[in-house]
Each structure stands twice: as structure tokens, then as C-alpha cells.
Design a protein around this motif. Structure first.
Motif, PDB file in Angstrom:
ATOM      1  N   GLU A  17      52.960  75.087  16.974  1.00 51.87           N
ATOM      2  CA  GLU A  17      53.298  76.222  17.844  1.00 51.87           C
ATOM      3  C   GLU A  17      52.479  77.439  17.448  1.00 51.87           C
ATOM      4  OE1 GLU A  17      57.566  76.604  17.599  1.00 51.87           O
ATOM      5  OE2 GLU A  17      57.819  74.597  18.498  1.00 51.87           O
ATOM      6  N   TRP A  18      52.357  77.662  16.146  1.00 50.26           N
ATOM      7  CA  TRP A  18      51.538  78.777  15.662  1.00 50.26           C
ATOM      8  C   TRP A  18      50.087  78.594  16.088  1.00 50.26           C
ATOM      9  CZ3 TRP A  18      47.401  78.114  12.331  1.00 50.26           C
ATOM     10  CH2 TRP A  18      46.747  79.310  11.962  1.00 50.26           C
ATOM     11  N   PHE A  19      49.582  77.372  15.901  1.00 51.11           N
ATOM     12  CA  PHE A  19      48.184  77.097  16.243  1.00 51.11           C
ATOM     13  C   PHE A  19      47.920  77.402  17.718  1.00 51.11           C
ATOM     14  CE2 PHE A  19      44.982  74.102  17.815  1.00 51.11           C
ATOM     15  CZ  PHE A  19      43.904  74.530  17.064  1.00 51.11           C
ATOM     16  N   GLU A  20      48.844  76.930  18.545  1.00 49.53           N
ATOM     17  CA  GLU A  20      48.666  77.080  19.994  1.00 49.53           C
ATOM     18  C   GLU A  20      48.718  78.543  20.427  1.00 49.53           C
ATOM     19  OE1 GLU A  20      50.222  74.360  23.709  1.00 49.53           O
ATOM     20  OE2 GLU A  20      51.599  74.875  22.111  1.00 49.53           O
ATOM     21  N   SER A  21      49.333  79.389  19.607  1.00 50.77           N
ATOM     22  CA  SER A  21      49.456  80.794  19.989  1.00 50.77           C
ATOM     23  C   SER A  21      48.207  81.604  19.625  1.00 50.77           C
ATOM     24  CB  SER A  21      50.691  81.409  19.310  1.00 50.77           C
ATOM     25  OG  SER A  21      50.434  81.587  17.927  1.00 50.77           O
ATOM     26  N   GLN A  22      47.242  80.984  18.941  1.00 51.96           N
ATOM     27  CA  GLN A  22      46.035  81.721  18.543  1.00 51.96           C
ATOM     28  C   GLN A  22      45.176  82.031  19.770  1.00 51.96           C
ATOM     29  OE1 GLN A  22      45.929  82.781  15.253  1.00 51.96           O
ATOM     30  NE2 GLN A  22      47.943  81.916  15.616  1.00 51.96           N
ATOM     31  N   ARG A  23      44.516  83.191  19.710  1.00 49.85           N
ATOM     32  CA  ARG A  23      43.827  83.685  20.907  1.00 49.85           C
ATOM     33  C   ARG A  23      42.769  82.726  21.448  1.00 49.85           C
ATOM     34  NH1 ARG A  23      40.846  88.878  22.294  1.00 49.85           N
ATOM     35  NH2 ARG A  23      41.105  89.426  20.128  1.00 49.85           N
ATOM     36  N   MET A  42      44.534  70.561  12.477  1.00 53.05           N
ATOM     37  CA  MET A  42      44.379  71.952  12.923  1.00 53.05           C
ATOM     38  C   MET A  42      42.984  72.466  12.625  1.00 53.05           C
ATOM     39  SD  MET A  42      47.874  74.026  12.215  1.00 53.05           S
ATOM     40  CE  MET A  42      49.366  73.050  12.143  1.00 53.05           C
ATOM     41  N   VAL A  43      42.454  72.099  11.464  1.00 51.10           N
ATOM     42  CA  VAL A  43      41.096  72.525  11.101  1.00 51.10           C
ATOM     43  C   VAL A  43      40.099  71.974  12.128  1.00 51.10           C
ATOM     44  CG1 VAL A  43      39.245  72.175   9.399  1.00 51.10           C
ATOM     45  CG2 VAL A  43      41.541  72.815   8.634  1.00 51.10           C
ATOM     46  N   VAL A  44      40.226  70.686  12.412  1.00 54.85           N
ATOM     47  CA  VAL A  44      39.294  70.049  13.359  1.00 54.85           C
ATOM     48  C   VAL A  44      39.473  70.662  14.754  1.00 54.85           C
ATOM     49  CG1 VAL A  44      38.751  67.876  14.526  1.00 54.85           C
ATOM     50  CG2 VAL A  44      39.064  67.921  12.036  1.00 54.85           C
ATOM     51  N   ALA A  45      40.724  70.788  15.197  1.00 57.69           N
ATOM     52  CA  ALA A  45      40.981  71.330  16.542  1.00 57.69           C
ATOM     53  C   ALA A  45      40.460  72.765  16.640  1.00 57.69           C
ATOM     54  CB  ALA A  45      42.473  71.284  16.856  1.00 57.69           C
ATOM     55  N   ASP A  46      40.642  73.540  15.585  1.00 58.98           N
ATOM     56  CA  ASP A  46      40.177  74.926  15.585  1.00 58.98           C
ATOM     57  C   ASP A  46      38.652  74.986  15.723  1.00 58.98           C
ATOM     58  OD1 ASP A  46      41.294  77.866  14.457  1.00 58.98           O
ATOM     59  OD2 ASP A  46      39.162  77.475  14.125  1.00 58.98           O
ATOM     60  N   ALA A  47      37.969  74.204  14.878  1.00 55.50           N
ATOM     61  CA  ALA A  47      36.502  74.228  14.882  1.00 55.50           C
ATOM     62  C   ALA A  47      35.937  73.698  16.200  1.00 55.50           C
ATOM     63  CB  ALA A  47      35.961  73.404  13.713  1.00 55.50           C
ATOM     64  N   VAL A  48      36.625  72.728  16.801  1.00 54.51           N
ATOM     65  CA  VAL A  48      36.143  72.138  18.053  1.00 54.51           C
ATOM     66  C   VAL A  48      36.431  73.079  19.231  1.00 54.51           C
ATOM     67  CG1 VAL A  48      36.554  70.266  19.706  1.00 54.51           C
ATOM     68  CG2 VAL A  48      36.275  69.744  17.267  1.00 54.51           C
ATOM     69  N   LEU A  49      37.652  73.591  19.307  1.00 56.34           N
ATOM     70  CA  LEU A  49      38.035  74.395  20.478  1.00 56.34           C
ATOM     71  C   LEU A  49      37.216  75.680  20.562  1.00 56.34           C
ATOM     72  CD1 LEU A  49      41.916  73.931  20.532  1.00 56.34           C
ATOM     73  CD2 LEU A  49      40.239  72.937  22.093  1.00 56.34           C
ATOM     74  N   ARG A  50      36.877  76.256  19.420  1.00 55.21           N
ATOM     75  CA  ARG A  50      36.118  77.509  19.495  1.00 55.21           C
ATOM     76  C   ARG A  50      34.685  77.299  19.989  1.00 55.21           C
ATOM     77  NH1 ARG A  50      33.151  79.266  15.476  1.00 55.21           N
ATOM     78  NH2 ARG A  50      33.831  81.436  15.526  1.00 55.21           N
ATOM     79  N   LYS A  51      34.268  76.029  20.083  1.00 49.15           N
ATOM     80  CA  LYS A  51      32.952  75.724  20.670  1.00 49.15           C
ATOM     81  C   LYS A  51      32.994  75.705  22.196  1.00 49.15           C
ATOM     82  CE  LYS A  51      30.926  74.401  16.768  1.00 49.15           C
ATOM     83  NZ  LYS A  51      30.301  75.598  16.186  1.00 49.15           N
ATOM     84  N   LEU A  52      34.189  75.607  22.764  1.00 45.35           N
ATOM     85  CA  LEU A  52      34.272  75.427  24.216  1.00 45.35           C
ATOM     86  C   LEU A  52      33.984  76.740  24.939  1.00 45.35           C
ATOM     87  CD1 LEU A  52      37.408  73.108  24.541  1.00 45.35           C
ATOM     88  CD2 LEU A  52      35.007  72.490  24.232  1.00 45.35           C
ATOM     89  N   PRO A  53      33.377  76.636  26.131  1.00 45.45           N
ATOM     90  CA  PRO A  53      33.089  77.849  26.892  1.00 45.45           C
ATOM     91  C   PRO A  53      34.362  78.646  27.139  1.00 45.45           C
ATOM     92  CG  PRO A  53      32.213  75.877  27.999  1.00 45.45           C
ATOM     93  CD  PRO A  53      33.001  75.403  26.823  1.00 45.45           C
ATOM     94  N   GLY A  54      34.302  79.947  26.907  1.00 48.54           N
ATOM     95  CA  GLY A  54      35.459  80.803  27.171  1.00 48.54           C
ATOM     96  C   GLY A  54      36.406  80.954  26.006  1.00 48.54           C
TER      97      GLY A  54
END
Ligand code: ADE
Length: 225
Positions: free
Chosen positions: A14-20, A145-157
Motif C-alpha cells: 500500500e505504501w509502495f503504491e502511494s508513491q508519486r 519493491m526494489v525491482v518494481a520501483d526501478a522498472v516503473l520509473r523507466k515508464l513514460p510519464g
């Protein structure tokens, strides 16, 4: 991207999902789900693990439990989907792998708990196994979470500023080196100066200085440096 994480502790995310940057990805069309193995276990009383064949300490996550969770989510249409087991014995995660995964339209991360996961999960249900480092966490959730964070921040937007992912650590723009040092106001604090070149207004010299510092940091990270 459609990203699923299978875990025994979906509320941890839940915390992870709330990150900007994560919310930005969702707003830009990505879908994230955090799925509980216990919700679909075929065993009674929410059982998900069992004692290891051959003896030994601890409990092992069962292959039928993981298979049931994947079956409930995808039925038989898993083809083409990258399904990754988080485990300390997997391929080492790095920026190249983050970029590779960010290009996937569909990604699944499987978190293990207890002593481990029945090896048949890795052999028959997964396409990949990934480790975030040569140390053992209590489970795969933080690693996911580490992997999801590093991957998602690569996505456009994902990041507010379009350029902020370009010249960052390990990018091609920096020849795979870590990022250069950053400074902001005040120009002098307790006698600690900002390098003159950054205050010079000479963009070409600033660019050269930054790339040189980045190369130096890369050399410092070489094994044996
Ligand atoms: N699960 C436990 N430790 C881990 C690690 N280092 N990397 C990935 N998953 C893990």
C-alpha cells in the motif's frame, strides 16, 4: 505495463503504491495488482507451505499453491508473460535488467517466504529468477519493491520531468557510469564550496566536468578499486 506481484503480504505494498512515480504510472495507464497466495490456496486453513523433503529447518512454499495463484489470475494464458521469482539465487538485478523489464507489456513478480520456494516453481512456472543482491532477506517483498520501483520509473510519464531519467546513473548518456555530484544553494556553506565551474554559466564546461566526475565514480566502483 500490467504488473502483478504475488505475495503473502499484499498490504505491505500500500505504501509502495502511494508513491508519486507509481501513481503517475497508474494515471498514465499502467495497471498494478498485489495478489495474495492465501486467497487462492487449494489447501485448507490458508495453508501455503510445508516441511522440506529430506528434512531440515523451516518451511517451503508449495508449488500447487503458487500454481493455483497463477491459474486464478491468468488461466492458461500465461504465454509471453514474464514471470519472475524473487530469490537470492537469481540473476543479479541491475540497470540493464530494469530497462529490459520496463519494455515488457506484462510482468509478474513472485515473492517467496519461509526457507524458500519449491524448486518446481522456478523450473516450470517462471521465466526468470532475480536477486537484488548477495544477501538474504526475510522474503521477496522488499526485493519485488526494489525491482518494481526501478522498472516503473523507466515508464513514460513516471517522472515529472522528461529529462530526469536520461542523464541519470548508469544511463547510456553517462556511458553506464554513476551520476555526477549535484549542488544547489547556498554557494558556500560552513566553508564548503560549490565547484566554480558550476557557477560559471559555461554549459560546455559544466557538461565536461559532470561527465568527468561520472567517469571517476565509475572507476571507483570497479572491483578492486
Ligand atoms: N528473497 C530473499 N532474499 C532475496 C534477495 N537478495 N533478492 C531477491 N529475492 C530475495
Amino acid at each position: 505495463m500490467q504488473l502483478d506481484v504475488f505475495t503473502l503480504f499484499p498490504h505491505w505494498f500500500e505504501w509502495f503504491e502511494s508513491q508519486r512515480h507509481v501513481r503517475n504510472c497508474i494515471a498514465a495507464g499502467s495497471e498494478l495488482r498485489f495478489l495474495d497466495y492465501r486467497a487462492t490456496t487449494p489447501l485448507s486453513a490458508g495453508q501455503v507451505d510445508d516441511s522440506p523433503y529430506g528434512g531440515g529447518a523451516g518451511m517451503v512454499m508449495r508449488v500447487d499453491v503458487v500454481d493455483a495463484a497463477l491459474q486464478a489470475a491468468y488461466g492458461d494464458s500465461r504465454a509471453g508473460r514474464r514471470i519472475v521469482l524473487m530469490t537470492p539465487s537469481g540473476r543479479m538485478f541491475d540497470e540493464d535488467l530494469a530497462l529490459e523489464l520496463a519494455a515488457e507489456p506484462e510482468l509478474t513478480l513472485l515473492c517467496g517466504r519461509y526457507e524458500g520456494v519449491d524448486e518446481r516453481v522456478r523450473e516450470h512456472l517462471c521465466t526468470d529468477a532475480i536477486s537484488i543482491g548477495r544477501y538474504v532477506l526475510a522474503g521477496g517483498e522488499l526485493a519485488a519493491m526494489v525491482v518494481a520501483d526501478a522498472v516503473l520509473r523507466k515508464l513514460p510519464g513516471a517522472l515529472g520531468h522528461a529529462d530526469s531519467a536520461r542523464e541519470e546513473s548508469f544511463s547510456a548518456d553517462l556511458e553506464g557510469n554513476p551520476e555526477y555530484p549535484h549542488y544547489t544553494r547556498p554557494p558556500v556553506y560552513r566553508g564548503w564550496d560549490v565547484p566554480d565551474v558550476l557557477l560559471s554559466g559555461d554549459h560546455e564546461r559544466v557538461r565536461e566536468w559532470r561527465h568527468e566526475r561520472s567517469r571517476e565514480r565509475g572507476a571507483q566502483q570497479e572491483p578492486g578499486a
